[in-house]
Design a protein around this motif. Structure first.
Motif, PDB file in Angstrom:
ATOM      1  N   ARG A   1      28.669  49.488  36.007  1.00  0.00           N
ATOM      2  CA  ARG A   1      30.021  48.811  36.084  1.00  0.00           C
ATOM      3  C   ARG A   1      29.860  47.403  35.233  1.00  0.00           C
ATOM      4  O   ARG A   1      30.768  47.041  34.405  1.00  0.00           O
ATOM      5  CB  ARG A   1      30.510  48.524  37.551  1.00  0.00           C
ATOM      6  CG  ARG A   1      30.935  49.547  38.216  1.00  0.00           C
ATOM      7  CD  ARG A   1      31.780  49.516  39.567  1.00  0.00           C
ATOM      8  NE  ARG A   1      31.875  50.724  40.201  1.00  0.00           N
ATOM      9  CZ  ARG A   1      32.860  51.485  39.684  1.00  0.00           C
ATOM     10  NH1 ARG A   1      33.666  51.324  38.703  1.00  0.00           N
ATOM     11  NH2 ARG A   1      33.278  52.748  40.251  1.00  0.00           N
ATOM     12  N   THR A   2      28.992  46.558  35.605  1.00  0.00           N
ATOM     13  CA  THR A   2      28.686  45.514  34.667  1.00  0.00           C
ATOM     14  C   THR A   2      28.614  45.776  33.244  1.00  0.00           C
ATOM     15  O   THR A   2      29.238  44.873  32.384  1.00  0.00           O
ATOM     16  CB  THR A   2      27.612  44.633  35.255  1.00  0.00           C
ATOM     17  OG1 THR A   2      27.681  44.549  36.694  1.00  0.00           O
ATOM     18  CG2 THR A   2      27.598  43.171  34.696  1.00  0.00           C
ATOM     19  N   VAL A   3      27.588  46.476  32.870  1.00  0.00           N
ATOM     20  CA  VAL A   3      27.535  46.983  31.626  1.00  0.00           C
ATOM     21  C   VAL A   3      28.879  47.538  30.985  1.00  0.00           C
ATOM     22  O   VAL A   3      29.197  46.940  29.709  1.00  0.00           O
ATOM     23  CB  VAL A   3      26.489  47.953  31.251  1.00  0.00           C
ATOM     24  CG1 VAL A   3      26.095  48.552  29.953  1.00  0.00           C
ATOM     25  CG2 VAL A   3      24.996  47.597  31.736  1.00  0.00           C
ATOM     26  N   PHE A   4      29.357  48.339  31.504  1.00  0.00           N
ATOM     27  CA  PHE A   4      30.825  48.746  31.054  1.00  0.00           C
ATOM     28  C   PHE A   4      31.714  47.623  30.806  1.00  0.00           C
ATOM     29  O   PHE A   4      32.468  47.509  29.622  1.00  0.00           O
ATOM     30  CB  PHE A   4      31.316  49.871  31.945  1.00  0.00           C
ATOM     31  CG  PHE A   4      32.721  50.538  31.555  1.00  0.00           C
ATOM     32  CD1 PHE A   4      32.711  51.331  30.207  1.00  0.00           C
ATOM     33  CD2 PHE A   4      33.902  50.346  31.932  1.00  0.00           C
ATOM     34  CE1 PHE A   4      33.770  52.004  29.748  1.00  0.00           C
ATOM     35  CE2 PHE A   4      35.039  50.886  31.487  1.00  0.00           C
ATOM     36  CZ  PHE A   4      34.984  51.709  30.264  1.00  0.00           C
ATOM     37  N   LYS A   5      31.851  46.694  31.821  1.00  0.00           N
ATOM     38  CA  LYS A   5      32.880  45.636  31.646  1.00  0.00           C
ATOM     39  C   LYS A   5      32.517  44.728  30.197  1.00  0.00           C
ATOM     40  O   LYS A   5      33.373  44.610  29.397  1.00  0.00           O
ATOM     41  CB  LYS A   5      32.850  44.787  33.017  1.00  0.00           C
ATOM     42  CG  LYS A   5      33.803  43.689  32.795  1.00  0.00           C
ATOM     43  CD  LYS A   5      33.725  43.098  34.374  1.00  0.00           C
ATOM     44  CE  LYS A   5      34.747  41.956  34.135  1.00  0.00           C
ATOM     45  NZ  LYS A   5      34.483  40.790  33.575  1.00  0.00           N
ATOM     46  N   THR A   6      31.348  44.569  30.228  1.00  0.00           N
ATOM     47  CA  THR A   6      30.750  43.564  29.025  1.00  0.00           C
ATOM     48  C   THR A   6      30.924  44.351  27.833  1.00  0.00           C
ATOM     49  O   THR A   6      31.353  43.955  26.726  1.00  0.00           O
ATOM     50  CB  THR A   6      29.195  43.238  29.268  1.00  0.00           C
ATOM     51  OG1 THR A   6      29.222  42.575  30.577  1.00  0.00           O
ATOM     52  CG2 THR A   6      28.934  42.166  28.159  1.00  0.00           C
TER      53      THR A   6
END
Length: 368
Positions: A125-130
């Protein structure tokens, strides 16, 4: 493992101004350390050291930068280090920016790190957001689909990265935006022979997207036409009747005698899972039956030797030749299963899995 004093001394060597031969020895030592569980555990408690190593990925020495990237690959394979990399060291914005550079030497290493970081949902989720803030999923697909985008990197591991990202509903929705032609660009890679990693990543992505039954009609429509791309790798050279051939999608009719099937059993299984997911709705089942998927699966089942893949094929065949569910049960993804029934089904699945593993073991023993 190193004492606090030794760790501090090692950290002092990981600076841009340190003599190259000393730096090289230090990074080489840490590379060996990062290959073990104990070493990763040690480095997890040393975010300053991880940060210093990340900074040295920009070192003028290619060998030192390469060692540092390999260390980061090892660390990113350990889920317990994900927060150190993503939150403490903040690797994502820098890695994504460098991935956009068509001349960057270490883009393959970056692809592998990002693929590792997205295996687990929280960091994914963090990777996708960034990614969405700095690059955009559309751009990532464009880079992936542009062969030769980076002459110094093959970027095959962007395939597993896309597969991991599409475990998230928001990533699937972005990829399957009907106003853009993004999803369709991935389809030809189900037949990409130069890399099983790239091919498997794309098939995993397509399979994940098939979990969203609200998109099934679109996926099966002429706008996407996913069916031939899922079926062709499973089709062989067997002769079908004229009636069977005429009902198939054009790309699957009258295949040559030298037609080969997908060689990787994991990819074959994912293709079957994608087809099975498309049968969750009444419209999907009708589309697969109308397009004569059954004859392809019948011949495939006769050919398949992997027990797990054969079992997945049997489930699909049962749906294709079986009766339609009773009214109110047409969408198999929306059917509410009572807890006691669900428990029994899980027990049956576990027994079936055990039987398959036993059968595979027996077969291996007979062959040896």
């Amino acid at each position: 493992m190193l004492s606090d004093g030794e760790a501090a001394e090692l950290l002092s060597f990981l600076t841009p101004s340190t003599r190259p031969d000393v730096k090289a020895k230090a990074t080489e030592y840490i590379l060996g350390l990062s290959a073990s569980r104990e070493g990763c555990c040690f480095l997890r408690s040393k975010p300053d050291m991880v940060g210093a190593l990340f900074a040295l990925t920009s070192d003028p020495s290619v060998a030192i930068a390469k060692d540092c990237y390999h260390i980061l690959i090892n660390l990113s394979a350990d889920e317990t280090l994900h927060q150190v990399l993503v939150s403490a060291v903040e690797v994502l914005p820098v890695l994504l920016k460098k991935l956009l550079d068509p001349d960057y030497l270490f883009s393959d290493q970056i692809s592998t790190i990002l693929s590792n970081l997205t295996r687990h949902e929280k960091t994914c989720r963090t990777v996708f957001k960034t990614l969405q803030e700095d690059v955009g999923l559309d751009k990532l697909v464009e880079i992936f689909c542009t062969e030769g985008f980076n002459a110094k990197a093959k970027l095959h591991y962007l395939g597993p990265l896309l597969s991991n990202l599409t475990q998230l509903p928001e990533a699937r929705n972005t990829l399957m935006d009907k106003d853009r032609c993004v999803f369709q660009r991935l389809l030809p890679f189900t037949q990409y022979q130069a890399s099983v990693v790239r091919r498997g990543g794309v098939v995993g992505t397509l399979r994940n997207c098939c979990f969203d039954h609200t998109h099934h009609l679109w996926l099966l429509s002429d706008a996407v036409d996913i069916l031939p791309f899922l079926l062709l790798p499973l089709a062989g050279p067997e002769e079908l009747t004229e009636e069977e051939n005429d009902g198939l999608p054009v790309d699957l009719q009258y295949l040559p005698e030298d037609k080969k099937r997908e060689e990787d059993p994991d990819i074959r299984k994912m293709l079957l899972e994608a087809l099975l997911l498309l049968t969750a709705t009444k419209a999907g089942r009708k589309a697969l039956k109308d397009k004569k998927v059954y004859p392809i699966m019948r011949e495939f089942h006769r050919w398949e030797t992997d027990v797990h893949v054969a079992a997945a094929c049997e489930k699909l065949i049962q749906v294709l030749i079986g009766e339609e569910p009773e009214p109110g049960m047409e969408n198999l993804m929306e059917v509410q299963i009572p807890e006691d029934v669900e428990k029994k089904l899980k027990e049956m699945d576990a027994r079936e899995q055990e039987e398959l593993e036993n059968e595979e073991r027996r077969r291996c023993e007979e062959e040896s």
